[in-house]
Design an enzyme around this catalytic site. Structure first.
Site, short mmCIF file in Angstrom:
data_model
loop_
_atom_site.label_atom_id
_atom_site.label_comp_id
_atom_site.label_asym_id
_atom_site.label_seq_id
_atom_site.Cartn_x
_atom_site.Cartn_y
_atom_site.Cartn_z
N GLY A 48 0.76 -1.24 0.00
CA GLY A 48 0.00 0.00 0.00
C GLY A 48 0.79 1.29 0.00
N GLU A 102 4.06 4.39 6.12
CA GLU A 102 2.86 3.55 6.10
C GLU A 102 1.74 4.29 5.38
OE1 GLU A 102 1.54 0.75 5.98
OE2 GLU A 102 1.29 0.02 8.02
N ASP A 106 -4.79 1.76 10.49
CA ASP A 106 -6.20 1.45 10.67
C ASP A 106 -6.42 1.00 12.12
OD1 ASP A 106 -8.80 0.34 10.37
OD2 ASP A 106 -8.40 -0.18 8.29
N GLY A 108 -4.05 -0.45 13.78
CA GLY A 108 -2.73 -0.30 14.39
C GLY A 108 -2.04 -1.63 14.64
N LYS A 109 -2.72 -2.72 14.36
CA LYS A 109 -2.18 -4.05 14.66
C LYS A 109 -0.91 -4.35 13.87
CE LYS A 109 -3.26 -8.84 15.40
NZ LYS A 109 -4.28 -9.82 15.65
N LEU A 111 1.50 -2.35 12.69
CA LEU A 111 2.65 -1.67 13.29
C LEU A 111 2.91 -2.16 14.71
CD1 LEU A 111 2.32 1.97 11.97
CD2 LEU A 111 4.04 0.28 11.35
N LYS A 134 -7.08 6.14 10.89
CA LYS A 134 -8.49 6.06 11.25
C LYS A 134 -8.59 6.00 12.77
CE LYS A 134 -9.93 3.42 7.18
NZ LYS A 134 -10.50 2.12 6.73
#
Length: 178
Positions: A48, A102, A106, A108-109, A111, A134
């Site tokens: 991404g 990044e 979203d 955060g999982k 990272l 988010k």
């Protein structure tokens, strides 16, 4: 920009290409100012972030290196909850200033699971530059040092973000019409 269809879903315009470029240039200028005199290593998280990483890098005015790592946590429009490393990192981070690039933070999982691997290598500084976050979806405490935009908890497409592999090539960001 108008409504587009990708696979079986429709998306409406959300952030235009000019607005994206302006904000990314501002971010790169701030990074260049903050890290003047250092030679940071940027780590772009694929797939991404490839467009974001390229644009940040072209606006930097400091010496810097870039590397790429592939972490996967999405299938379709939903996070799988699992983070898989499919391309690893070769560089030695000891004593270096490292900036993670990044596309979107979203839950955060991704990272949250990846950062300890980097911290284990004892970098001098570990920073995060994210194009999007988010806040409503965040489940893990992630400190973003350089942020492009805070966005609602909606599925986004374009500028590197995909829906089952398509849409990454769009120069702007679209939001799923639900």
């Amino acid at each position: 920009m108008s409504i587009i269809t990708v696979h079986d879903k429709q998306f409406q315009p959300y952030i235009g290409a000019k607005e994206l470029q302006l904000r990314i240039k501002e971010m790169a200028e701030q990074i260049s100012k903050d890290l003047a005199g250092e030679k940071p290593l940027f780590i772009a998280i694929l797939n991404g972030s490839f467009m974001f990483a390229a644009d940040v890098f072209k606006y930097l005015t400091i010496e810097a290196e870039i590397s790429f790592i592939k972490l996967v946590s999405y299938k379709g429009t939903k996070s799988t909850g699992n983070v898989v490393t499919s391309i690893g990192l070769d560089e030695d981070l000891y004593g270096r200033t490292v900036v993670i690039l990044e596309d979107i933070v979203d839950t955060g999982k991704t990272l949250y699971q990846f950062l300890p691997q980097l911290e284990h290598q004892q970098p001098k500084k570990l920073m995060i530059a994210a194009l999007l976050t988010k806040p409503e979806a965040l489940q893990h405490p992630i400190k973003i040092d350089y942020l492009g935009f805070s966005v609602p908890n909606k599925f986004l497409l374009g500028y590197g973000l995909d829906y089952d592999g398509l849409g990454r090539n769009l120069p702007e960001i679209y939001q799923l019409i639900e």
